[in-house]
Design a protein around this motif. Structure first.
Motif, mmCIF file in Angstrom:
data_model
loop_
_atom_site.group_PDB
_atom_site.id
_atom_site.type_symbol
_atom_site.label_atom_id
_atom_site.label_comp_id
_atom_site.label_asym_id
_atom_site.label_seq_id
_atom_site.Cartn_x
_atom_site.Cartn_y
_atom_site.Cartn_z
ATOM 1 N N LEU A 73 1.075 -1.619 -0.335
ATOM 2 C CA LEU A 73 0.064 -0.183 -0.060
ATOM 3 C C LEU A 73 0.612 1.184 0.487
ATOM 4 O O LEU A 73 0.219 2.574 -0.610
ATOM 5 C CB LEU A 73 -0.710 -0.194 1.200
ATOM 6 N N ILE A 74 2.305 1.218 0.964
ATOM 7 C CA ILE A 74 2.896 2.287 1.014
ATOM 8 C C ILE A 74 3.470 2.766 -0.973
ATOM 9 O O ILE A 74 3.739 3.864 -1.235
ATOM 10 C CB ILE A 74 3.893 2.286 2.250
ATOM 11 N N GLU A 76 2.424 1.399 -3.285
ATOM 12 C CA GLU A 76 0.898 2.111 -4.599
ATOM 13 C C GLU A 76 0.873 3.111 -4.476
ATOM 14 O O GLU A 76 0.904 4.093 -5.116
ATOM 15 C CB GLU A 76 0.602 0.991 -4.122
ATOM 16 N N ASN A 77 0.743 3.799 -3.058
ATOM 17 C CA ASN A 77 0.873 4.904 -2.618
ATOM 18 C C ASN A 77 1.384 5.657 -3.320
ATOM 19 O O ASN A 77 1.210 6.973 -3.690
ATOM 20 C CB ASN A 77 0.410 5.238 -1.261
ATOM 21 N N GLU A 78 2.679 5.785 -3.124
ATOM 22 C CA GLU A 78 4.110 6.613 -3.479
ATOM 23 C C GLU A 78 3.822 6.503 -5.258
ATOM 24 O O GLU A 78 4.344 7.582 -5.702
ATOM 25 C CB GLU A 78 5.177 6.138 -2.958
ATOM 26 N N LEU A 80 1.072 6.381 -7.469
ATOM 27 C CA LEU A 80 0.553 7.273 -7.493
ATOM 28 C C LEU A 80 0.272 8.310 -7.271
ATOM 29 O O LEU A 80 -0.066 9.161 -8.447
ATOM 30 C CB LEU A 80 -0.981 6.575 -6.857
ATOM 31 N N THR A 81 1.355 8.925 -6.294
ATOM 32 C CA THR A 81 1.350 10.188 -6.024
ATOM 33 C C THR A 81 2.443 10.643 -7.576
ATOM 34 O O THR A 81 1.862 11.662 -7.892
ATOM 35 C CB THR A 81 2.338 10.606 -4.530
#
Length: 293
Positions: A73-74, A76-78, A80-81
């Motif tokens: 999740l971390i 993927e969040n990075e 996507l950011t």
């Protein structure tokens, strides 16, 4: 003294008996399926023990999976950011490109006379001298640019080429104090000389008699005199007319129609008689060496 282990059949006889019974039980279970219900009961009894034995492994696997999911999740969040930032930057460039595309379309749709060659040039630099109104464009001798060539934008005449390099050229704006252009009024065809004042938003009409029919808002176009600028292109619009009888001439100022303070793309014009003239090729060291024996 005899122990309890010495009582009964010997160990060898016990082993033999156990093997025989095992073979018989295996044969009976395989051929007659006599112990199926017994196995079900035994599995039910042993099943809790199996769950208890597997519990530590299940807990470790669940913890590892939770840690892995959090790390995913971390990441993927990075990702996507970063993707959002990249798309935002592309969107900004797209807006700029869309504005430039609109400007180029407007420039290419400028009313150029039939048969007149034209070329789009881009602004490279602006002269930082406050007493000189000059710019540098990215077209030069290899593109066929020549001195005194007319330069326009999508609204009107910008100026003329004053210096030609191999890959770039210097343009003198109509607002420069040393520049003058013959113009005429569209309303009554009276001819004037529009000179630069050093200000990007003002031209001065020289030697205008008090009796001349000139009004605020009159459109001034190039007259074609002087064989520098082609006839009929917008130059300026009369801004103020001051008739002071104490002065020999009226004071007339005009506003250039070209956006001299926000130039980006420009249009170079060739005279009609030079439409088929090949571009000027720059002289190279090889050519000079070839001419000298």
């Amino acid at each position: 003294m005899d122990t309890i282990f010495t009582r009964g059949p010997s160990l060898n006889n016990r082993l033999t008996l156990a093997l025989v019974l095992s073979v018989l039980l295996i044969f009976a279970d395989h051929k007659l399926d006599a112990f199926q219900s017994t196995r079900v009961y035994l599995n039910s009894i042993v099943s809790p023990l199996q769950y208890l034995a597997n519990l530590p492994s299940l807990m470790l696997n669940e913890s590892a999976q939770r840690l892995t999911s959090r790390q995913q999740l971390i990441e993927e969040n990075e990702r996507l950011t970063n993707q959002v930032l990249n798309m935002s930057e592309r969107l900004q460039r797209f807006d700029v490109m869309q504005a430039e595309n609109t400007q180029l379309r407007t420039l290419l749709d400028a009313p150029v006379k039939h048969g007149m060659r034209k070329m789009v040039a881009e602004l490279m630099a602006v002269d930082n001298n406050p007493f000189s109104q000059q710019i540098v464009i990215n077209k030069g001798a290899i593109d066929g640019v020549f001195q005194s060539q007319s330069v326009l934008d999508d609204r009107g005449i910008v100026g003329q080429v004053m210096e030609v390099g191999t890959t770039n050229s210097r343009v003198l704006l109509v607002s420069d104090v040393t520049h003058a252009i013959p113009v005429r009024s569209v309303r009554n065809n009276i001819r004037y000389i529009a000179s630069g004042t050093g200000s990007l938003d003002e031209l001065y009409l020289e030697h205008v008699p008090h009796s001349v029919d000139i009004k605020e808002g009159d459109l001034l176009i190039s007259s074609g005199l002087g064989n520098v600028f082609p006839e009929g292109y917008p130059v300026a619009r009369v801004k103020t007319v001051i008739r002071d009888e104490s002065r020999p001439f009226a004071v007339v100022s005009a506003r250039p129609l070209a956006k001299l303070d926000r130039l980006k793309y420009l249009l170079l014009l060739w005279p009609q008689q030079n439409t088929d003239t090949p571009p000027i090729e720059p002289v190279t060291d090889t050519d000079e060496a070839g001419e000298n024996p």
